[in-house]
Scaffold this active site. Structure first.
Site, PDB file in Angstrom:
ATOM      1  N   SER A 251       0.997   7.092  -6.698  1.00  0.00           N
ATOM      2  CA  SER A 251       0.543   5.710  -6.811  1.00  0.00           C
ATOM      3  C   SER A 251       1.739   4.788  -7.069  1.00  0.00           C
ATOM      4  O   SER A 251       2.635   4.708  -6.244  1.00  0.00           O
ATOM      5  CB  SER A 251      -0.534   5.614  -7.896  1.00  0.00           C
ATOM      6  OG  SER A 251      -1.242   4.398  -7.820  1.00  0.00           O
ATOM      7  N   ASP A 365      -9.074   7.132  -0.043  1.00  0.00           N
ATOM      8  CA  ASP A 365      -8.501   6.403  -1.178  1.00  0.00           C
ATOM      9  C   ASP A 365      -8.768   4.903  -1.014  1.00  0.00           C
ATOM     10  O   ASP A 365      -8.392   4.308  -0.005  1.00  0.00           O
ATOM     11  CB  ASP A 365      -6.995   6.682  -1.203  1.00  0.00           C
ATOM     12  CG  ASP A 365      -6.295   6.139  -2.431  1.00  0.00           C
ATOM     13  OD1 ASP A 365      -6.884   5.330  -3.164  1.00  0.00           O
ATOM     14  OD2 ASP A 365      -5.133   6.538  -2.653  1.00  0.00           O
ATOM     15  N   HIS A 396      -7.897   8.999  -4.260  1.00  0.00           N
ATOM     16  CA  HIS A 396      -6.599   8.607  -4.831  1.00  0.00           C
ATOM     17  C   HIS A 396      -5.989   9.706  -5.691  1.00  0.00           C
ATOM     18  O   HIS A 396      -4.766   9.769  -5.839  1.00  0.00           O
ATOM     19  CB  HIS A 396      -6.788   7.332  -5.660  1.00  0.00           C
ATOM     20  CG  HIS A 396      -5.496   6.685  -6.078  1.00  0.00           C
ATOM     21  ND1 HIS A 396      -4.553   6.237  -5.177  1.00  0.00           N
ATOM     22  CD2 HIS A 396      -4.985   6.412  -7.313  1.00  0.00           C
ATOM     23  CE1 HIS A 396      -3.534   5.708  -5.828  1.00  0.00           C
ATOM     24  NE2 HIS A 396      -3.765   5.806  -7.117  1.00  0.00           N
TER      25      HIS A 396
END
Length: 437
Positions: A251, A365, A396
């Site tokens: 991320s 995601d 995610h």
């Protein structure tokens, strides 16, 4: 501001009751001046709505504990929400006013949260773990080094992967609900001959100190400095081959991976897992828009909130952004943070690096989407040493939907999936192994 009367335990209880009643103006009356500036009523309301959206309605307090951290009194209340427990960490100054508020993953509650189970691809008999410290002095961080049991097949020095967290005050396992994606990766990779270093993030361990001493925090202090220290640590380990050091960023960590690659000469490669290629403020607006409409209806409150967020994003993207603009006009984050990221194009920076690159993306995601993956792919097209893989069923956390309704391939994920116990998909672990080994 005048000191607040009463015991901090009683004040913490009153604050939570006020917050649960959605009296946000009343809740901010417990803040000190700096906290009120950083998190005014409107921003507190937005944060609370996000919590409710992910964890469901507040139900009750389960447990609490009190501790002292860096000279401040801290009350940590583990509260049961409709879908999952959550820790509310409240920091009080000498005047009994709140100078910090954090929503953090809760430790397992036996009756409400399943205990972590080892993923099927991990073999605990083939690895050992030991505690380490990243850095030293005021910003030192506790971590865990997971090592394969050395055998004939890895006697010449181990490859090592350093795990870099996403946004927020993450622990070393990147815990969210019952899930621990970084622990999954550590156990899975070490079972197959790859050492892994993971550690608690600076904003988790030293959150209050950062607020007090670094109001103009940037990603350099939030993440990058500690990754560089982690690289220095693994270079010194006798078990590790210093020519095979990899950084895996998830991320925000994936977004920052190219910056880390620029600042370190000791890396063999980067693994970018669900890494943003677009500006953070763009992703935040996109996520909020998606979540507002996820139930099929966008309320008037949600429309007004999105309109306000759009104004914040416009300020953040202004090339003439004033460094003195208060955080409450910039999505609750300092101007210094946004100015540091202005103009940063992760994929373009990655293209300039003489490093092996592995880009991994879950196609379901909603936080970092396939649009980001396409940007990575376009920028790195034709470059040697680059592997890109997307996974149709993964979200995610690089996990499948876990039985959540609507969690099939081809649909975007929902926050509900994060509250269902699951593991990083074995195909992701295998992809990393192939890349590293």
């Amino acid at each position: 501001m005048e000191p607040l009367e009463g015991d901090i335990n009683a004040l913490a209880t009153e604050f939570i009751e006020t917050l649960a009643a959605e009296d946000f103006q009343g809740a901010t009356s417990y803040f000190d001046a700096e906290m009120l500036k950083a998190l005014p009523a409107a921003q507190l309301e937005g944060a609370w709505k996000q919590v409710i959206g992910q964890f469901g309605a507040y139900k009750e307090e389960v447990t609490r504990k009190q501790e002292v951290s860096e000279g401040y009194d801290v009350i940590i209340v583990t509260a049961q929400f409709e879908k999952s427990p959550l820790n509310l960490r409240m920091v009080f100054n000498a005047d009994h006013r709140m100078s910090g508020l954090f929503f953090q993953p809760a430790e397992n509650i036996e009756t409400e949260m399943p205990a972590y189970e080892t993923p099927h691809y991990a073999d605990l008999e083939r690895l050992v773990e030991r505690e380490v410290v990243i850095g030293e002095g005021a910003w030192a961080l506790p971590g865990t080094l997971t090592l394969p049991v050395v055998g004939a097949d890895n006697a010449e020095g181990l490859p090592v992967v350093i795990l870099v967290h996403g946004s927020g005050p993450n622990d070393r396992d990147e815990t969210i609900g019952p899930n621990k994606p970084f622990k999954d990766l550590a156990l899975g990779l070490a079972s197959e001959g790859v050492a892994v270093l993971r550690y608690d993030k600076r904003t988790l361990v030293h959150g209050q100190k950062l607020m007090a001493e670094m109001p103009d925090l940037t990603v350099q202090e939030e993440s990058i400095e500690d990754v560089l220290l982690a690289i220095e640590l693994v270079k010194s380990l006798p078990e590790v081959d210093p020519s095979r050091i990899y950084v895996l960023g998830h991320s925000l960590g994936g977004m920052l991976a190219p910056r880390i690659g620029v600042q370190s000469r000791d890396l063999a490669g980067l693994i970018i897992m669900a890494g943003a290629a677009r500006p953070l403020e763009v992703l935040m607006l996109e996520q909020m828009t998606y979540l507002a409409g996820i139930d099929g209806e966008v309320t008037e409150y949600e429309k007004a909130n999105l309109t306000e967020v759009e104004k914040h994003v416009a300020r953040i993207q202004d090339p003439k952004l004033d460094p003195q603009t208060p955080p409450d006009q910039l999505l609750g984050v300092s101007a210094a943070y946004w100015l540091d990221l202005q103009g940063y194009q992760p994929a373009e920076v990655a293209k300039t690096l003489n490093l092996k690159l592995l880009i991994l993306q879950g196609e379901r995601d909603y936080q970092v989407t396939m649009e980001d993956f396409r940007i990575w792919a376009a920028a790195l097209s034709g470059r040697n040493g680059v592997t890109l893989k997307s996974f149709p069923e993964l979200n995610h956390l690089m996990m499948a939907g876990g039985g959540v309704e609507g969690a099939e391939s081809g649909t975007l994920s929902t926050p509900d999936e994060y509250n269902v116990a699951n593991h990083v998909d074995v195909a992701v672990v295998q992809s990393i192994l192939e890349f590293v080994k």
